[in-house]
Motif scaffolding. Structure first.
Motif: not given
Length: 175
Positions: A51-57, A60-62, A67-72, A78-87
């Motif tokens: 389990l890898c924790l990331f404090h989004l608030r 930040g989404i930037e 982080w997703l790549n670093e943590e493999r 996630t919620i669709p809003t975060v998915f859209r920004h991440l994409s």
């Protein structure tokens, strides 16, 4: 509030639903105090995954993409809003090559989300939608195909094991 038995059952159901394996690395982006975290938290730990924790608030989404790549990370919930920004931050389909599953919940999944997924995410990655509530946990889910949804809607899916859905009118009669 949920009791321990309910949390364990939901964690086991989530683990089976997502197919969590010991080599998975699960992202937890929400506060552990939210009910949505319980399934991820317990499903991950009961499966022997990481389990890898990331404090989004605070981060930040930037910072999330790196982080997703670093943590493999292999499974992202996630919620669709975060998915859209991440994409929008993705450079190519190999941006998140380790992620095998994106599970969206907490907000409606729109047909445009499916299109974004189809265009930008790796072919080996699946997209899943889940509907849940704080009181019941996961209710139903669907694995969304890489084609545009029929009639412009994303299907809610089917009840998970152990859940029965009944549609009733104002007098508690089946519809």
């Amino acid at each position: 509030w949920q009791n321990h038995r309910g949390l364990v059952e939901e964690g086991l159901a989530y683990s089976e639903l997502v197919g969590i394996k010991p080599d998975d690395r699960m992202a937890l982006l929400t506060s552990c105090s939210l009910s949505a975290s319980g399934a991820t938290l317990f499903g991950t730990l009961l499966s022997g995954a990481t389990l890898c924790l990331f404090h989004l608030r605070s981060q930040g989404i930037e910072r999330l993409a790196d982080w997703l790549n670093e943590e493999r990370i292999t499974v992202l919930h996630t919620i669709p809003t975060v998915f859209r920004h991440l994409s929008q931050q993705m450079i190519g389909k190999d941006s998140f090559s380790r992620i095998r599953l994106v599970r969206l919940g907490g907000e409606p999944v729109m047909p445009g989300d499916v299109e974004i997924f189809r265009q930008r995410w790796p072919e080996n990655c699946q997209l899943m939608q889940s509907l849940s509530s704080s009181e019941t946990g996961i209710i139903c889910t669907s694995t969304i195909q890489r084609t545009a949804p029929l009639n412009g809607r994303v299907p809610a899916g089917y009840p998970i094991q152990g859940v029965k859905i009944s549609l009733l009118d104002g007098q508690n009669q089946p519809l």
